[in-house]
Every structure is written in C-alpha cells, then in structure tokens.
Design an enzyme around this catalytic site. Structure first.
Site, PDB file in Angstrom:
ATOM      1  N   ARG A 164      25.509  44.907  36.206  1.00  0.00           N
ATOM      2  CA  ARG A 164      26.363  44.596  35.047  1.00  0.00           C
ATOM      3  C   ARG A 164      25.920  45.337  33.781  1.00  0.00           C
ATOM      4  O   ARG A 164      26.006  44.801  32.667  1.00  0.00           O
ATOM      5  CB  ARG A 164      26.401  43.088  34.758  1.00  0.00           C
ATOM      6  CG  ARG A 164      27.008  42.257  35.834  1.00  0.00           C
ATOM      7  CD  ARG A 164      28.481  42.591  36.075  1.00  0.00           C
ATOM      8  NE  ARG A 164      28.979  41.779  37.161  1.00  0.00           N
ATOM      9  CZ  ARG A 164      28.827  42.093  38.447  1.00  0.00           C
ATOM     10  NH1 ARG A 164      28.248  43.229  38.786  1.00  0.00           N
ATOM     11  NH2 ARG A 164      29.291  41.299  39.380  1.00  0.00           N
ATOM     12  N   SER A 238      32.982  35.364  35.007  1.00  0.00           N
ATOM     13  CA  SER A 238      31.594  34.891  34.856  1.00  0.00           C
ATOM     14  C   SER A 238      31.154  35.050  33.412  1.00  0.00           C
ATOM     15  O   SER A 238      31.215  36.148  32.861  1.00  0.00           O
ATOM     16  CB  SER A 238      30.649  35.711  35.731  1.00  0.00           C
ATOM     17  OG  SER A 238      31.076  35.669  37.054  1.00  0.00           O
ATOM     18  N   GLU A 334      27.248  37.609  29.908  1.00  0.00           N
ATOM     19  CA  GLU A 334      27.887  38.829  30.413  1.00  0.00           C
ATOM     20  C   GLU A 334      29.027  39.226  29.465  1.00  0.00           C
ATOM     21  O   GLU A 334      29.298  40.395  29.233  1.00  0.00           O
ATOM     22  CB  GLU A 334      28.431  38.540  31.823  1.00  0.00           C
ATOM     23  CG  GLU A 334      29.026  39.739  32.502  1.00  0.00           C
ATOM     24  CD  GLU A 334      29.539  39.418  33.903  1.00  0.00           C
ATOM     25  OE1 GLU A 334      28.817  38.800  34.704  1.00  0.00           O
ATOM     26  OE2 GLU A 334      30.686  39.793  34.180  1.00  0.00           O
TER      27      GLU A 334
HETATM   28  C1  FAD Z   1      39.314  35.986  35.919  1.00  0.00           C
HETATM   29  C2  FAD Z   1      38.308  37.071  35.684  1.00  0.00           C
HETATM   30  C3  FAD Z   1      37.554  37.551  36.735  1.00  0.00           C
HETATM   31  C4  FAD Z   1      36.622  38.564  36.543  1.00  0.00           C
HETATM   32  N1  FAD Z   1      35.906  39.003  37.617  1.00  0.00           N
HETATM   33  C5  FAD Z   1      34.990  39.985  37.457  1.00  0.00           C
HETATM   34  C6  FAD Z   1      34.243  40.470  38.577  1.00  0.00           C
HETATM   35  O1  FAD Z   1      34.433  40.039  39.712  1.00  0.00           O
HETATM   36  N2  FAD Z   1      33.317  41.429  38.367  1.00  0.00           N
HETATM   37  C7  FAD Z   1      33.096  41.960  37.124  1.00  0.00           C
HETATM   38  O2  FAD Z   1      32.233  42.841  37.012  1.00  0.00           O
HETATM   39  N3  FAD Z   1      33.787  41.525  36.050  1.00  0.00           N
HETATM   40  C8  FAD Z   1      34.729  40.570  36.179  1.00  0.00           C
HETATM   41  N4  FAD Z   1      35.430  40.113  35.102  1.00  0.00           N
HETATM   42  C9  FAD Z   1      35.144  40.663  33.761  1.00  0.00           C
HETATM   43  C10 FAD Z   1      36.115  41.791  33.312  1.00  0.00           C
HETATM   44  O3  FAD Z   1      37.292  41.765  34.046  1.00  0.00           O
HETATM   45  C11 FAD Z   1      35.485  43.172  33.439  1.00  0.00           C
HETATM   46  O4  FAD Z   1      34.304  43.239  32.677  1.00  0.00           O
HETATM   47  C12 FAD Z   1      36.424  44.287  32.965  1.00  0.00           C
HETATM   48  O5  FAD Z   1      35.880  45.537  33.273  1.00  0.00           O
HETATM   49  C13 FAD Z   1      36.743  44.232  31.484  1.00  0.00           C
HETATM   50  O6  FAD Z   1      37.801  45.152  31.234  1.00  0.00           O
HETATM   51  P1  FAD Z   1      38.642  45.075  29.912  1.00  0.00           P
HETATM   52  O7  FAD Z   1      39.484  46.303  29.854  1.00  0.00           O
HETATM   53  O8  FAD Z   1      39.352  43.793  29.832  1.00  0.00           O
HETATM   54  O9  FAD Z   1      37.487  45.177  28.821  1.00  0.00           O
HETATM   55  P2  FAD Z   1      37.467  44.471  27.385  1.00  0.00           P
HETATM   56  O10 FAD Z   1      37.263  43.005  27.541  1.00  0.00           O
HETATM   57  O11 FAD Z   1      38.635  44.909  26.598  1.00  0.00           O
HETATM   58  O12 FAD Z   1      36.147  45.112  26.772  1.00  0.00           O
HETATM   59  C14 FAD Z   1      34.888  44.806  27.328  1.00  0.00           C
HETATM   60  C15 FAD Z   1      33.818  45.635  26.626  1.00  0.00           C
HETATM   61  O13 FAD Z   1      34.036  47.028  26.890  1.00  0.00           O
HETATM   62  C16 FAD Z   1      34.292  47.760  25.687  1.00  0.00           C
HETATM   63  N5  FAD Z   1      35.368  48.704  26.004  1.00  0.00           N
HETATM   64  C17 FAD Z   1      36.556  48.434  26.597  1.00  0.00           C
HETATM   65  N6  FAD Z   1      37.251  49.560  26.819  1.00  0.00           N
HETATM   66  C18 FAD Z   1      36.474  50.591  26.354  1.00  0.00           C
HETATM   67  C19 FAD Z   1      36.618  52.001  26.308  1.00  0.00           C
HETATM   68  N7  FAD Z   1      37.686  52.624  26.791  1.00  0.00           N
HETATM   69  N8  FAD Z   1      35.609  52.742  25.770  1.00  0.00           N
HETATM   70  C20 FAD Z   1      34.485  52.150  25.289  1.00  0.00           C
HETATM   71  N9  FAD Z   1      34.304  50.805  25.282  1.00  0.00           N
HETATM   72  C21 FAD Z   1      35.286  50.033  25.819  1.00  0.00           C
HETATM   73  C22 FAD Z   1      34.673  46.721  24.652  1.00  0.00           C
HETATM   74  O14 FAD Z   1      34.322  47.159  23.364  1.00  0.00           O
HETATM   75  C23 FAD Z   1      33.867  45.514  25.098  1.00  0.00           C
HETATM   76  O15 FAD Z   1      32.526  45.619  24.628  1.00  0.00           O
HETATM   77  C24 FAD Z   1      36.405  39.110  35.260  1.00  0.00           C
HETATM   78  C25 FAD Z   1      37.168  38.629  34.175  1.00  0.00           C
HETATM   79  C26 FAD Z   1      38.113  37.627  34.396  1.00  0.00           C
HETATM   80  C27 FAD Z   1      38.949  37.152  33.234  1.00  0.00           C
END
Ligand code: FAD
Length: 343
Positions: A164, A238, A334
């Site tokens: 992570r 998580s 996380e």
């Molecule tokens: C129901 C549910 C289940 C999930 N299951 C998992 C799982 O099984 N495994 C897992 O690893 N995660 C899981 N996650 C967490 C999440 O989905 C991941 O971390 C995902 O990659 C976040 O993507 P996002 O685009 O929504 O990021 P955001 O929430 O928009 O951003 C997350 C972080 O990344 C940064 N960021 C986003 N995009 C960029 C970019 N293009 N450039 C630079 N920085 C950026 C943001 O500033 C922030 O710090 C889950 C979440 C939910 C709600």
C-alpha cells in the site's frame, strides 16, 4: 481552463461527506494541465483527486484548489507474442480498464476487479486485492512535475512499490500529477486463485475451466457480497493498513491472545490483520453518532449519512488508541487525510 469557486465535493468522495473547496479545476487535456501550471496562486495549496475513494476531508471548507483528473484514453504501445504494453490515461476508471483488459484477453489485473477509483491513483498506494498488487504489472508511470513543469517517466523500479505504498505516496506526494500508466499485460495467462475464497466462489458459480474472465467474475461477486457499496453506505474501503510487527512482539502477544492471526513476511516480521485487532477491541458493528465500524468488516468505517469528516477522523483516533493500548500496535491509516493544517 475553467476555475469554479466554492464547490461542494460531496459527489467526489465515497464517504459522501459534504465539504467545499475554494477552487475546483477539471484536468481533461494536457493543455489545461500546462495552463494551470502557470497559475502560482491557484497552485499554492492544491489537492489532486481521481475518484475520491481513498480520501477523508476533515474540514467543512478546504482552502485549496482541488484538481480533478479526468484525462481519458488508452492505447497499445507495444506488442509481442507473450505480452502487450498499454498506456492508460490517469482519469480512466480502474474497473473499466480491468474489463477492457479482460475483453482483449490480456491477463494480470483480473484479481483487482471492482476496486473503485481511477487508473492514475492505482500506483500511488499500489492497490492490491486477492493476492495481487498493481505494481507487478506496471511498467512505467508518467507524471507531470508541478515545479519543473515537465513530464517525468518513472520506470517500475523507480516507483518503489511496497505494501500500500510507493514513491508517489512518499517523496513525490502532491508534487506530481500522474497523467498515465503503462501496463505490461500477459497474453499467456498465469492464474492466481490461492487467496481468499476465489476457488470456492468459482465452484459455487459452476465454473470448472479457469479463465481471467471467470476470476474477475468470482472476485466481483465476492467483493459485492463482502464490502458495502459506497453508493448505498459511504466508506473508503479499508480504513487502516495491516500492521507489520516484529516476531518477538508477536510471540509475546500470542501468550495472551492465542488465536491472533498472522502472515509471515520474513525471518523477523509478521503482518497482523488490522480487522482482527479492531474486532478484539469491540469496535465491529459499533455506531458512534452518524458513523461507525461496519457490522461485517471491522476494517471499514462507514458514514450512515450525516457524519462529518471530523466525526470519522475522531472515530479512527479512538480505534487507534484502543488497539495501541490493548496490543501495543500503532495502526496506520490507509485513507489519505485532507486538512487545511497539512498545507
Ligand atoms: C468500497 C471500496 C473498496 C476498496 N477496495 C480496495 C482494495 O481492495 N484494494 C486497494 O488497494 N484499495 C481499495 N480501495 C481504496 C481505493 O479504491 C484505491 O486506493 C484507489 O486507487 C483510489 O483511487 P481514486 O482515484 O479514488 O483516488 P483518490 O481517492 O481520488 O485519491 C487518493 C490519493 O491519490 C492521490 N491522487 C489521485 N489521483 C492522482 C493522480 N492522478 N496523480 C497524483 N496523485 C493522485 C490523491 O491526492 C490522494 O492522495 C477501496 C475503496 C473503496 C471505497
């Protein structure tokens, strides 16, 4: 470039928390990105988001520019008999990319089906599920450096992928905007069904011939049955990472907690499931005001509708304190915290 002021971000975070940002900009072309790079005032305090599925804002008003990545597109850049290299723009939805890979019969990301969020965020915390981490199939990450106003290319080794985490969550945090990711996918498949209940789910589905599509369907089905859907119950998956502790510490804990589970990491360390620790502290299913710990998943904090970011943060603090005092283990969040104090 359009800059909107005083915008509600309720629709852009899976906790469904209604907070506002001073400025909001959508990046949907490289030109917009370059134009924004010249706006020093707007960039003084900035937050970047993709799908908002891994953030928690603890403010009602975030005094920052929220940069919403919506760069779209995917293209094959190289192909051999065994592999294909695909460049995917950061604003593409992660699960759409997984489905695209499966449609083309390219393996590598099927175990990561149905993870919310965007492709650009996937390398940041090296998303992982069902025995696979995205870092294994990332070949290169392309990112815009806000300081030098140039595109950087991070090869797999530069990304320093870990559990992570990656270089994008540490040294380069908020300093670069990931614009695209190059994946190396397999034409000859290597199935990974050892983790979780994939095999049982495949049996339940009556599937006897393994395929990447079958694995994706099984993972999707398990996830739907186990995890709350953020559209119905606000959450960010998580909330905490599974902590790593020394074996000597683990052996001490085992004397009192004989059933404590663990995964061996190396000769000196084990990983302990954070969900188990939280459950032992009595938090599973507990509701505090408008938020609480999910009734089936102790690792997931949920918003029952009206919680503020601070309510959820305070709940996570109480959980951290309880786990610390019962097990002498410090849980790490996380989920990424957004706060004016962090600028
Ligand atoms: C129901 C549910 C289940 C999930 N299951 C998992 C799982 O099984 N495994 C897992 O690893 N995660 C899981 N996650 C967490 C999440 O989905 C991941 O971390 C995902 O990659 C976040 O993507 P996002 O685009 O929504 O990021 P955001 O929430 O928009 O951003 C997350 C972080 O990344 C940064 N960021 C986003 N995009 C960029 C970019 N293009 N450039 C630079 N920085 C950026 C943001 O500033 C922030 O710090 C889950 C979440 C939910 C709600």
């Amino acid at each position: 470039m359009i800059v909107q002021q005083n915008v509600s971000i309720k629709h852009l975070n899976t906790f469904g928390i209604d907070f506002k940002v001073d400025n909001y900009v959508i990046i949907d072309t490289m030109q917009v990105l370059k134009t924004l790079s010249e706006e020093k005032k707007l960039l003084k305090h900035k937050i970047q988001v993709g799908g908002g599925s891994n953030i928690l804002c603890v403010e009602e008003q975030l005094h920052a520019t929220l940069i919403h990545n919506q760069l779209k597109g995917k293209k094959v850049i190289k192909e051999t008999e065994a592999h294909v290299w695909v460049e995917v723009m950061a604003g593409e939805k992660w699960h759409d990319f997984v489905l695209y890979a499966i449609e083309n019969n390219w393996g590598g990301v099927e175990n990561l089906s149905l993870i919310p969020g965007t492709v650009g965020a996937a390398p940041i915390q090296n998303i992982g599920a069902y025995g696979v981490e995205v870092g294994t199939c990332v070949e290169e990450v392309r990112a815009w450096n806000w300081n030098d106003k140039e595109l950087l290319k991070f090869k797999k080794d530069d990304c320093k992928f870990g559990y992570r985490t990656s270089v994008f969550k540490e040294k380069w945090k908020q300093k670069i905007l990931i614009t695209s990711v190059v994946f190396k996918l397999d034409k000859q498949h290597h199935f990974n069904t050892t983790y979780g209940a994939i095999t049982q789910e495949l049996e339940k589905m009556g599937i006897s011939t393994l395929s990447i599509k079958a694995i994706s369907d099984a993972v999707t089905s398990i996830r739907k049955s186990k995890l709350p859907n953020p559209e119905e119950l606000g959450n960010a998956g998580s909330f905490f990472k599974n902590p790593t502790i020394k074996i000597s510490h683990f052996k001490e804990l085992q004397k009192e907690h004989t059933l404590i589970p663990s995964y061996t990491l190396d000769a000196q360390h084990v990983k302990v499931p954070a969900g188990w620790l939280i459950e032992q502290c009595g938090w599973k299913g507990k509701k505090i005001g408008a938020c609480g710990v999910h009734k089936d998943q102790a690792l997931v904090i949920v918003n029952y509708g009206k919680a503020s970011g601070n309510d959820i943060y305070q709940l996570s603090e109480s959980i951290i304190q309880d786990v610390q005092s019962k097990f002498n283990i410090l849980l790490e969040r996380e989920v990424q915290i957004l706060s004016n104090r962090l600028f």
